[in-house]
Motif scaffolding. Sequence first.
Motif, PDB file in Angstrom:
ATOM      1  N   SER A  55       0.852  -1.019   0.048  1.00  0.00           N
ATOM      2  CA  SER A  55       0.136  -0.112  -0.064  1.00  0.00           C
ATOM      3  C   SER A  55       0.841   1.170   0.074  1.00  0.00           C
ATOM      4  CB  SER A  55      -0.921  -0.002   1.165  1.00  0.00           C
ATOM      5  OG  SER A  55      -0.254   0.035   2.334  1.00  0.00           O
ATOM      6  N   ILE A 114      -5.213 -12.468   7.835  1.00  0.00           N
ATOM      7  CA  ILE A 114      -4.733 -11.183   7.971  1.00  0.00           C
ATOM      8  C   ILE A 114      -3.686 -10.735   7.169  1.00  0.00           C
ATOM      9  CG2 ILE A 114      -3.299 -11.172  10.062  1.00  0.00           C
ATOM     10  CD1 ILE A 114      -4.936  -8.566  10.807  1.00  0.00           C
ATOM     11  N   THR A 115      -3.427  -9.654   6.351  1.00  0.00           N
ATOM     12  CA  THR A 115      -2.329  -9.254   5.661  1.00  0.00           C
ATOM     13  C   THR A 115      -1.179  -8.548   6.346  1.00  0.00           C
ATOM     14  OG1 THR A 115      -2.840  -7.111   4.767  1.00  0.00           O
ATOM     15  CG2 THR A 115      -3.933  -9.068   3.515  1.00  0.00           C
ATOM     16  N   THR A 116      -0.102  -8.776   6.212  1.00  0.00           N
ATOM     17  CA  THR A 116       1.019  -7.828   6.912  1.00  0.00           C
ATOM     18  C   THR A 116       0.822  -6.474   6.723  1.00  0.00           C
ATOM     19  OG1 THR A 116       2.670  -8.479   5.216  1.00  0.00           O
ATOM     20  CG2 THR A 116       2.705  -9.652   7.106  1.00  0.00           C
ATOM     21  N   ASP A 117       0.198  -5.843   5.597  1.00  0.00           N
ATOM     22  CA  ASP A 117      -0.036  -4.433   5.503  1.00  0.00           C
ATOM     23  C   ASP A 117      -1.249  -4.105   6.566  1.00  0.00           C
ATOM     24  OD1 ASP A 117       0.647  -2.531   3.850  1.00  0.00           O
ATOM     25  OD2 ASP A 117      -0.117  -3.047   1.964  1.00  0.00           O
ATOM     26  N   GLU A 118      -2.152  -5.066   6.617  1.00  0.00           N
ATOM     27  CA  GLU A 118      -3.136  -4.747   7.983  1.00  0.00           C
ATOM     28  C   GLU A 118      -2.528  -4.417   9.202  1.00  0.00           C
ATOM     29  OE1 GLU A 118      -7.244  -6.576   5.684  1.00  0.00           O
ATOM     30  OE2 GLU A 118      -5.841  -7.785   6.573  1.00  0.00           O
ATOM     31  N   ASP A 120       0.463  -3.521   9.612  1.00  0.00           N
ATOM     32  CA  ASP A 120       1.196  -2.235   9.535  1.00  0.00           C
ATOM     33  C   ASP A 120       0.460  -1.127   9.840  1.00  0.00           C
ATOM     34  OD1 ASP A 120       3.822  -0.731   8.830  1.00  0.00           O
ATOM     35  OD2 ASP A 120       2.429   0.001   7.520  1.00  0.00           O
ATOM     36  N   SER A 121      -0.848  -1.105   9.138  1.00  0.00           N
ATOM     37  CA  SER A 121      -1.703  -0.036   9.431  1.00  0.00           C
ATOM     38  C   SER A 121      -2.283  -0.053  10.535  1.00  0.00           C
ATOM     39  CB  SER A 121      -2.831  -0.636   8.256  1.00  0.00           C
ATOM     40  OG  SER A 121      -3.970   0.691   8.312  1.00  0.00           O
ATOM     41  N   ALA A 122      -2.604  -1.018  11.268  1.00  0.00           N
ATOM     42  CA  ALA A 122      -3.019  -1.112  12.790  1.00  0.00           C
ATOM     43  C   ALA A 122      -1.836  -0.513  13.581  1.00  0.00           C
ATOM     44  CB  ALA A 122      -3.425  -2.385  13.184  1.00  0.00           C
ATOM     45  N   LYS A 144       7.346   1.808   5.743  1.00  0.00           N
ATOM     46  CA  LYS A 144       6.073   1.187   6.492  1.00  0.00           C
ATOM     47  C   LYS A 144       6.593   1.487   7.976  1.00  0.00           C
ATOM     48  CE  LYS A 144       3.749  -0.503   3.341  1.00  0.00           C
ATOM     49  NZ  LYS A 144       2.337  -0.092   3.363  1.00  0.00           N
ATOM     50  N   SER A 161       0.727  -7.366   0.726  1.00  0.00           N
ATOM     51  CA  SER A 161      -0.817  -7.677   0.385  1.00  0.00           C
ATOM     52  C   SER A 161      -0.907  -8.986   0.852  1.00  0.00           C
ATOM     53  CB  SER A 161      -1.312  -6.954  -0.721  1.00  0.00           C
ATOM     54  OG  SER A 161      -0.516  -7.521  -1.672  1.00  0.00           O
ATOM     55  N   PRO A 163      -1.785 -12.539   2.721  1.00  0.00           N
ATOM     56  CA  PRO A 163      -2.558 -12.883   3.788  1.00  0.00           C
ATOM     57  C   PRO A 163      -1.689 -14.045   4.370  1.00  0.00           C
ATOM     58  CG  PRO A 163      -4.151 -13.150   1.935  1.00  0.00           C
ATOM     59  CD  PRO A 163      -2.479 -12.953   1.257  1.00  0.00           C
TER      60      PRO A 163
END
Length: 339
Positions: A55, A114-118, A120-122, A144, A161, A163
């Motif tokens: 992302s 869950i993706t590692t991007d999610e 990171d975002s959290a 990131k 992205s 999962p």
Amino acid sequence: MAHRRTARSVEPLCWCGSGYAFKRCHQPFARSGPGAALFLAGHPFPWALRPMPTSPRRKPPEGVAGPEYVHTGVPDSRPVPAIRTEDEIARLRTACHHAAELLAFVAALVRPGITTDELDSAAYDECARRRVYPSTLNYHGYAKSICTSVNEVICHGIPDSRPLKEGDIVNVDVTVYADGAHGDCSATLCVGDVNPVARRLVLSTLGCLQAGIAAVRPGRPLSDIGRAIEGLATRLGYSVVRQFVGHGIGPRFQTGLQVPHHYNARERLLMQPGMVFTVEPMINAGTYGAALWGDGWTAVTADLARSAQFEHTVLVTASGAEVLTANDLAPTGRRLSEP
Ligand SMILES: [Zn+2]
């Protein structure tokens, strides 16, 4: 006549931790000799990780005081003393406390799907909520807020992205800048049900971190840490990564002090009260050799065997060590300074 057991029930799992049978995994490469590592790095194991879309980079959290490289991406590399002042240690305690809680927060989100991007975002949102800065964001241009290193990734995996899958292992590495100091810790987590070969690697790596921290003592050479870690890892049949080392930490993310996790007799610098550095052994199921992805960050094992890591920020005290990033994911038994 006895029933012949099916092949499936007796096939031993590969030593690399993939969860596949040895026969269908690393066996063809068992006698490849020198050069095998190079060959393997280009070999398409069906489960090998591939770079995935990421992302867009997020802006620094608003209204949060960041470190010197927030806008330039270039950290201040001028030499700093290895001993932290009382004031700096107080600031480090604050930052390390945030880092430990952030790690627990992200770890609780890890599950298949869950993706590692999610993740990171959290982590970014949690930093913003705490009004602290995620130190990796724009450090040497890194895009990131955390590093997520899955399976054969040794360290510095970039959240993307992909999962997480049942059976993966993932190291979540968080560093937080708060109150003018950085705090750094990581843990390797099991995603759902993980095969016993990989589980043993993860548990052994935590043991290596504990052994390394137990060797922290003023007046002793820094090489004691690597000696303790490499001694245990070797006895367990693993190798210790050499290309990446622990580092001094404080008002700077990395102060220039280096803490190898393998034994190097030439590392004669003595530990002194007030030194603060990370201990973060990366332990590989196979060779310690590494290869770097084209992104310039993601380091994978040369033989694509799995790798695990645990990390704490540690203060050298008058009598031993104090773990500043103490948390339940990486218990050490050395939370407090001994009297
Ligand atoms: Zn294998």
